[in-house]
Enzyme design. Structure first.
Site, PDB file in Angstrom:
ATOM      1  N   HIS A 255      -4.834   2.270   7.237  1.00  0.00           N
ATOM      2  CA  HIS A 255      -3.446   2.744   7.405  1.00  0.00           C
ATOM      3  C   HIS A 255      -3.132   3.832   6.372  1.00  0.00           C
ATOM      4  O   HIS A 255      -2.550   4.877   6.703  1.00  0.00           O
ATOM      5  CB  HIS A 255      -2.504   1.530   7.259  1.00  0.00           C
ATOM      6  CG  HIS A 255      -1.048   1.848   7.212  1.00  0.00           C
ATOM      7  ND1 HIS A 255      -0.161   1.413   8.178  1.00  0.00           N
ATOM      8  CD2 HIS A 255      -0.288   2.528   6.304  1.00  0.00           C
ATOM      9  CE1 HIS A 255       1.055   1.833   7.869  1.00  0.00           C
ATOM     10  NE2 HIS A 255       1.014   2.500   6.735  1.00  0.00           N
ATOM     11  N   GLU A 256      -3.538   3.604   5.116  1.00  0.00           N
ATOM     12  CA  GLU A 256      -3.225   4.573   4.048  1.00  0.00           C
ATOM     13  C   GLU A 256      -4.040   5.859   4.203  1.00  0.00           C
ATOM     14  O   GLU A 256      -3.542   6.957   3.930  1.00  0.00           O
ATOM     15  CB  GLU A 256      -3.465   3.950   2.668  1.00  0.00           C
ATOM     16  CG  GLU A 256      -2.666   2.682   2.363  1.00  0.00           C
ATOM     17  CD  GLU A 256      -1.177   2.799   2.615  1.00  0.00           C
ATOM     18  OE1 GLU A 256      -0.645   3.922   2.560  1.00  0.00           O
ATOM     19  OE2 GLU A 256      -0.537   1.764   2.900  1.00  0.00           O
TER      20      GLU A 256
ATOM     21  N   GLN B  38       3.108   9.955   0.918  1.00  0.00           N
ATOM     22  CA  GLN B  38       4.423   9.348   1.125  1.00  0.00           C
ATOM     23  C   GLN B  38       5.412   9.701   0.013  1.00  0.00           C
ATOM     24  O   GLN B  38       6.622   9.563   0.199  1.00  0.00           O
ATOM     25  CB  GLN B  38       4.301   7.816   1.223  1.00  0.00           C
ATOM     26  CG  GLN B  38       3.535   7.354   2.444  1.00  0.00           C
ATOM     27  CD  GLN B  38       3.358   5.854   2.439  1.00  0.00           C
ATOM     28  OE1 GLN B  38       2.393   5.351   1.893  1.00  0.00           O
ATOM     29  NE2 GLN B  38       4.300   5.131   3.014  1.00  0.00           N
TER      30      GLN B  38
ATOM     31  N   HIS C 147      -2.381   8.208   6.450  1.00  0.00           N
ATOM     32  CA  HIS C 147      -1.333   9.017   5.790  1.00  0.00           C
ATOM     33  C   HIS C 147      -1.916  10.307   5.215  1.00  0.00           C
ATOM     34  O   HIS C 147      -1.295  11.365   5.295  1.00  0.00           O
ATOM     35  CB  HIS C 147      -0.676   8.239   4.647  1.00  0.00           C
ATOM     36  CG  HIS C 147       0.390   7.276   5.071  1.00  0.00           C
ATOM     37  ND1 HIS C 147       1.555   7.684   5.692  1.00  0.00           N
ATOM     38  CD2 HIS C 147       0.481   5.931   4.941  1.00  0.00           C
ATOM     39  CE1 HIS C 147       2.312   6.612   5.924  1.00  0.00           C
ATOM     40  NE2 HIS C 147       1.691   5.536   5.487  1.00  0.00           N
TER      41      HIS C 147
ATOM     42  N   CYS D  11       5.393  -0.021   7.216  1.00  0.00           N
ATOM     43  CA  CYS D  11       5.140   1.168   6.395  1.00  0.00           C
ATOM     44  C   CYS D  11       6.400   1.463   5.599  1.00  0.00           C
ATOM     45  O   CYS D  11       7.503   1.428   6.162  1.00  0.00           O
ATOM     46  CB  CYS D  11       4.796   2.349   7.307  1.00  0.00           C
ATOM     47  SG  CYS D  11       4.453   3.879   6.410  1.00  0.00           S
ATOM     48  N   LEU D  12       6.234   1.763   4.321  1.00  0.00           N
ATOM     49  CA  LEU D  12       7.404   2.102   3.493  1.00  0.00           C
ATOM     50  C   LEU D  12       8.096   3.370   3.998  1.00  0.00           C
ATOM     51  O   LEU D  12       9.269   3.572   3.707  1.00  0.00           O
ATOM     52  CB  LEU D  12       6.986   2.264   2.024  1.00  0.00           C
ATOM     53  CG  LEU D  12       6.634   0.941   1.337  1.00  0.00           C
ATOM     54  CD1 LEU D  12       5.988   1.193  -0.021  1.00  0.00           C
ATOM     55  CD2 LEU D  12       7.887   0.090   1.179  1.00  0.00           C
TER      56      LEU D  12
ATOM     57  N   GLY E  18       0.832  -1.198   0.000  1.00  0.00           N
ATOM     58  CA  GLY E  18       0.000   0.000   0.000  1.00  0.00           C
ATOM     59  C   GLY E  18       0.867   1.247   0.000  1.00  0.00           C
ATOM     60  O   GLY E  18       1.968   1.239   0.560  1.00  0.00           O
TER      61      GLY E  18
HETATM   62  C1  QAP Z   1       0.831  -0.693   4.945  1.00  0.00           C
HETATM   63  O1  QAP Z   1       2.984  -1.098   4.116  1.00  0.00           O
HETATM   64  C2  QAP Z   1       0.515  -1.923   5.752  1.00  0.00           C
HETATM   65  O2  QAP Z   1       9.508  -1.951   6.822  1.00  0.00           O
HETATM   66  C3  QAP Z   1       1.647  -0.926   3.702  1.00  0.00           C
HETATM   67  O3  QAP Z   1      11.550  -2.543   5.205  1.00  0.00           O
HETATM   68  C4  QAP Z   1       1.463  -2.915   5.984  1.00  0.00           C
HETATM   69  O4  QAP Z   1       3.649  -1.875   2.123  1.00  0.00           O
HETATM   70  C5  QAP Z   1      -0.714  -2.059   6.304  1.00  0.00           C
HETATM   71  C6  QAP Z   1       7.684  -2.360   3.685  1.00  0.00           C
HETATM   72  C7  QAP Z   1       1.151  -4.022   6.741  1.00  0.00           C
HETATM   73  C8  QAP Z   1      -1.034  -3.172   7.059  1.00  0.00           C
HETATM   74  C9  QAP Z   1      -0.124  -4.168   7.263  1.00  0.00           C
HETATM   75  C10 QAP Z   1       7.949  -2.114   5.012  1.00  0.00           C
HETATM   76  C11 QAP Z   1       8.731  -2.679   2.851  1.00  0.00           C
HETATM   77  C12 QAP Z   1       6.325  -2.257   3.139  1.00  0.00           C
HETATM   78  C13 QAP Z   1       9.248  -2.186   5.507  1.00  0.00           C
HETATM   79  C14 QAP Z   1       3.931  -1.614   3.274  1.00  0.00           C
HETATM   80  C15 QAP Z   1      10.301  -2.505   4.665  1.00  0.00           C
HETATM   81  C16 QAP Z   1      10.037  -2.755   3.338  1.00  0.00           C
HETATM   82  C17 QAP Z   1       5.270  -1.773   3.840  1.00  0.00           C
HETATM   83 CO    CO Z   2       2.401   3.605   5.534  1.00  0.00          CO
END
Ligand code: QAP
Ligand code: CO
Length: 168
Positions: free
Chosen positions: A134-135, A51, A138, A92-93, A46
């Site tokens: 979550h998004e 971001q 943001h 989270c990215l 996401g």
């Molecule tokens: C949001 O997050 C989300 O730490 C999206 O080193 C995630 O795509 C909502 C990511 C999980 C609910 C559950 C995170 C990639 C990606 C990192 C992501 C990383 C590399 C996160």
């Molecule tokens: Co995020």
């Protein structure tokens, strides 16, 4: 298409409230396409426009492993259908390397526009529901670390600031 650079916590620009999209034109569609490219490359499930430092109410999500279900949410509005909370390990990215448990309502209904500007309404549960909430945070300038204890948040901040200094 283009890869966009992703802002990282504690960048203050992540605290900006995004404004509604008035018209889904080719500029917004280009943004959507670039956001998918950026999210898939990361890889992530996401990404909110906030971001990538574009403060418009645009979200892309694809929770599949084979990139088979790209979903676009423009100006999303959610209502909680069932306020039973579910716990999920969120990442989270913009907070790379950290995953922490957050509680959110499990079942929601969303109304939004898609990449063509068509309005749709649907119910979401499971990871899709959690990820969309979550998004949307943001777009309000809110991050999942805001739900954690001040001590945990400070530890994450210190580690990321240190990493960022090593980078440039
Ligand atoms: C949001 O997050 C989300 O730490 C999206 O080193 C995630 O795509 C909502 C990511 C999980 C609910 C559950 C995170 C990639 C990606 C990192 C992501 C990383 C590399 C996160
Ligand atoms: Co995020």
């Amino acid at each position: 298409m283009a890869l966009l650079s992703i802002l990282e916590f504690p960048d203050p620009r992540l605290r900006t409230r995004a404004v509604a999209v008035t018209q889904v034109d080719s500029r917004i569609q280009q943004l959507v396409d670039d956001m998918f490219e950026t999210m898939y490359a990361a890889p992530g499930i996401g990404l909110a426009a906030s971001q990538v430092d574009v403060h418009r109410r645009v979200i892309v999500i694809d929770i599949t492993e084979d990139h088979s279900n790209p979903r676009v949410f423009i100006n999303p509005e959610i209502s909680i259908i069932d306020d039973t909370l579910g716990r999920y390990d969120e990442g989270c990215l913009s907070v790379p390397g950290f995953y922490e448990t957050v509680e959110r309502p499990s079942l929601i209904e969303v109304t939004a526009m898609d990449r063509d500007g068509a309005i749709f309404t649907e119910q979401l549960d499971g990871l899709m529901s959690i990820c969309l909430q979550h998004e949307i945070d943001h777009l309000e300038g809110k991050l999942f670390v805001d739900y954690l204890s001040p001590l945990k948040r400070q530890r994450i901040r210190s580690k990321l600031v240190k990493d960022q200094k090593h980078r440039d």
